[in-house]
Design a protein around this motif. Structure first.
Motif, PDB file in Angstrom:
ATOM      1  N   THR A 127       0.832  -1.206   0.000  1.00  0.00           N
ATOM      2  CA  THR A 127       0.000   0.000   0.000  1.00  0.00           C
ATOM      3  C   THR A 127       0.866   1.254   0.000  1.00  0.00           C
ATOM      4  O   THR A 127       0.621   2.201  -0.752  1.00  0.00           O
ATOM      5  CB  THR A 127      -0.939   0.003   1.217  1.00  0.00           C
ATOM      6  OG1 THR A 127      -1.712  -1.198   1.214  1.00  0.00           O
ATOM      7  CG2 THR A 127      -1.856   1.203   1.191  1.00  0.00           C
ATOM      8  N   LEU A 128       1.898   1.280   0.827  1.00  0.00           N
ATOM      9  CA  LEU A 128       2.797   2.435   0.868  1.00  0.00           C
ATOM     10  C   LEU A 128       3.532   2.613  -0.464  1.00  0.00           C
ATOM     11  O   LEU A 128       3.706   3.732  -0.946  1.00  0.00           O
ATOM     12  CB  LEU A 128       3.801   2.294   2.014  1.00  0.00           C
ATOM     13  CG  LEU A 128       3.224   2.474   3.426  1.00  0.00           C
ATOM     14  CD1 LEU A 128       4.285   2.186   4.472  1.00  0.00           C
ATOM     15  CD2 LEU A 128       2.674   3.878   3.601  1.00  0.00           C
ATOM     16  N   ASN A 129       3.964   1.519  -1.062  1.00  0.00           N
ATOM     17  CA  ASN A 129       4.634   1.598  -2.368  1.00  0.00           C
ATOM     18  C   ASN A 129       3.699   2.147  -3.442  1.00  0.00           C
ATOM     19  O   ASN A 129       4.109   2.940  -4.284  1.00  0.00           O
ATOM     20  CB  ASN A 129       5.179   0.230  -2.789  1.00  0.00           C
ATOM     21  CG  ASN A 129       6.494  -0.094  -2.116  1.00  0.00           C
ATOM     22  OD1 ASN A 129       7.178   0.810  -1.635  1.00  0.00           O
ATOM     23  ND2 ASN A 129       6.845  -1.362  -2.078  1.00  0.00           N
ATOM     24  N   ILE A 151       1.186   4.173  -2.939  1.00  0.00           N
ATOM     25  CA  ILE A 151       1.015   5.610  -2.664  1.00  0.00           C
ATOM     26  C   ILE A 151       2.236   6.388  -3.142  1.00  0.00           C
ATOM     27  O   ILE A 151       2.114   7.425  -3.796  1.00  0.00           O
ATOM     28  CB  ILE A 151       0.756   5.837  -1.157  1.00  0.00           C
ATOM     29  CG1 ILE A 151      -0.619   5.282  -0.771  1.00  0.00           C
ATOM     30  CG2 ILE A 151       0.869   7.321  -0.806  1.00  0.00           C
ATOM     31  CD1 ILE A 151      -0.875   5.249   0.727  1.00  0.00           C
ATOM     32  N   ILE A 152       3.424   5.884  -2.862  1.00  0.00           N
ATOM     33  CA  ILE A 152       4.657   6.562  -3.292  1.00  0.00           C
ATOM     34  C   ILE A 152       4.745   6.599  -4.809  1.00  0.00           C
ATOM     35  O   ILE A 152       5.077   7.635  -5.405  1.00  0.00           O
ATOM     36  CB  ILE A 152       5.895   5.871  -2.666  1.00  0.00           C
ATOM     37  CG1 ILE A 152       5.907   6.119  -1.159  1.00  0.00           C
ATOM     38  CG2 ILE A 152       7.178   6.376  -3.320  1.00  0.00           C
ATOM     39  CD1 ILE A 152       6.943   5.291  -0.410  1.00  0.00           C
ATOM     40  N   MET A 153       4.431   5.474  -5.465  1.00  0.00           N
ATOM     41  CA  MET A 153       4.478   5.441  -6.932  1.00  0.00           C
ATOM     42  C   MET A 153       3.456   6.405  -7.525  1.00  0.00           C
ATOM     43  O   MET A 153       3.737   7.109  -8.499  1.00  0.00           O
ATOM     44  CB  MET A 153       4.231   4.012  -7.449  1.00  0.00           C
ATOM     45  CG  MET A 153       5.414   3.108  -7.238  1.00  0.00           C
ATOM     46  SD  MET A 153       5.276   1.393  -7.841  1.00  0.00           S
ATOM     47  CE  MET A 153       3.695   1.225  -8.502  1.00  0.00           C
ATOM     48  N   THR A 154       2.269   6.468  -6.948  1.00  0.00           N
ATOM     49  CA  THR A 154       1.240   7.394  -7.433  1.00  0.00           C
ATOM     50  C   THR A 154       1.717   8.834  -7.314  1.00  0.00           C
ATOM     51  O   THR A 154       1.558   9.628  -8.235  1.00  0.00           O
ATOM     52  CB  THR A 154      -0.069   7.195  -6.647  1.00  0.00           C
ATOM     53  OG1 THR A 154      -0.475   5.831  -6.746  1.00  0.00           O
ATOM     54  CG2 THR A 154      -1.170   8.096  -7.176  1.00  0.00           C
ATOM     55  N   LYS A 155       2.318   9.168  -6.166  1.00  0.00           N
ATOM     56  CA  LYS A 155       2.841  10.519  -5.987  1.00  0.00           C
ATOM     57  C   LYS A 155       3.942  10.817  -7.001  1.00  0.00           C
ATOM     58  O   LYS A 155       4.017  11.917  -7.562  1.00  0.00           O
ATOM     59  CB  LYS A 155       3.356  10.713  -4.560  1.00  0.00           C
ATOM     60  CG  LYS A 155       2.262  10.840  -3.534  1.00  0.00           C
ATOM     61  CD  LYS A 155       2.832  11.081  -2.151  1.00  0.00           C
ATOM     62  CE  LYS A 155       1.732  11.205  -1.117  1.00  0.00           C
ATOM     63  NZ  LYS A 155       2.277  11.409   0.225  1.00  0.00           N
ATOM     64  N   ASN A 156       4.824   9.847  -7.245  1.00  0.00           N
ATOM     65  CA  ASN A 156       5.903  10.048  -8.224  1.00  0.00           C
ATOM     66  C   ASN A 156       5.355  10.223  -9.635  1.00  0.00           C
ATOM     67  O   ASN A 156       5.827  11.067 -10.401  1.00  0.00           O
ATOM     68  CB  ASN A 156       6.898   8.886  -8.189  1.00  0.00           C
ATOM     69  CG  ASN A 156       7.770   8.905  -6.948  1.00  0.00           C
ATOM     70  OD1 ASN A 156       7.908   9.947  -6.310  1.00  0.00           O
ATOM     71  ND2 ASN A 156       8.352   7.779  -6.609  1.00  0.00           N
TER      72      ASN A 156
END
Length: 173
Positions: free
Chosen positions: A32-34, A36-41
């Motif tokens: 889930t955190l990955n 979110i991070i990928m979406t932000k990137n």
């Protein structure tokens, strides 16, 4: 049979099950955190791409005169205290660059008054007291206006007026 096993086996089973659940929970949390991070990137990269493309986009909001890409439209303040020149490139607009007036001279001192209407793509000439209306054509470079009998062509300081194919006016360089 399960109930007959020793307490250590049950404890081991429960401990393994607990560790497994903890790992699965952590794995889900990590995934889930990955995400979110990928979406932000991805959003940040998309935003940067949009900004770059927008900054690089050039808009040409000026109206090009009918004289071609090598011509310059001067403002009325540009021509103050400037010597008169016979170039169609050095003309002064009236209220805007849609109507442009200039006067050309030949080597004998004859005058050719030209009024360009860039909205209508026409040129109105006054030559030897006669008013001549010409329609704009598509030149490769410079200007080109004509009607059934007259044709005005030019580029820079060299401008010629022809009547029925015969040269009747050539501006001085």
């Amino acid at each position: 049979m399960f109930f007959l096993q020793s307490n250590s086996n049950i404890t081991s089973y429960l401990l393994i099950n607990l560790i497994h659940k903890a790992l699965v929970f952590n794995l889900k949390e990590i995934i889930t955190l990955n995400i979110i991070i990928m979406t932000k990137n991805i959003l940040a990269a998309s935003f940067a791409a949009v900004l770059t493309l927008t900054a690089c986009k050039k808009e040409n909001k000026t109206t090009e005169p009918a004289l071609g890409s090598d011509s310059i439209v001067s403002s009325p303040t540009d021509s103050i205290n400037q010597p008169e020149n016979d170039s169609l490139a050095n003309k002064t607009p009236e209220s805007n660059s849609e109507i442009i007036k200039t006067t050309l001279s030949d080597k004998d001192g004859k005058k050719l008054d030209v009024t360009f209407n860039n909205t209508k793509n026409t040129a109105t000439l006054v030559f030897n007291g006669k008013t001549i209306e010409l329609e704009g054509q598509k030149p490769a470079s410079g200007i080109w206006y004509k009607n059934d009998h007259y044709e005005l062509r030019g580029k820079g300081n060299e401008n010629e007026l022809h009547k029925d194919g015969k040269l009747i006016f050539k501006s001085e360089k």
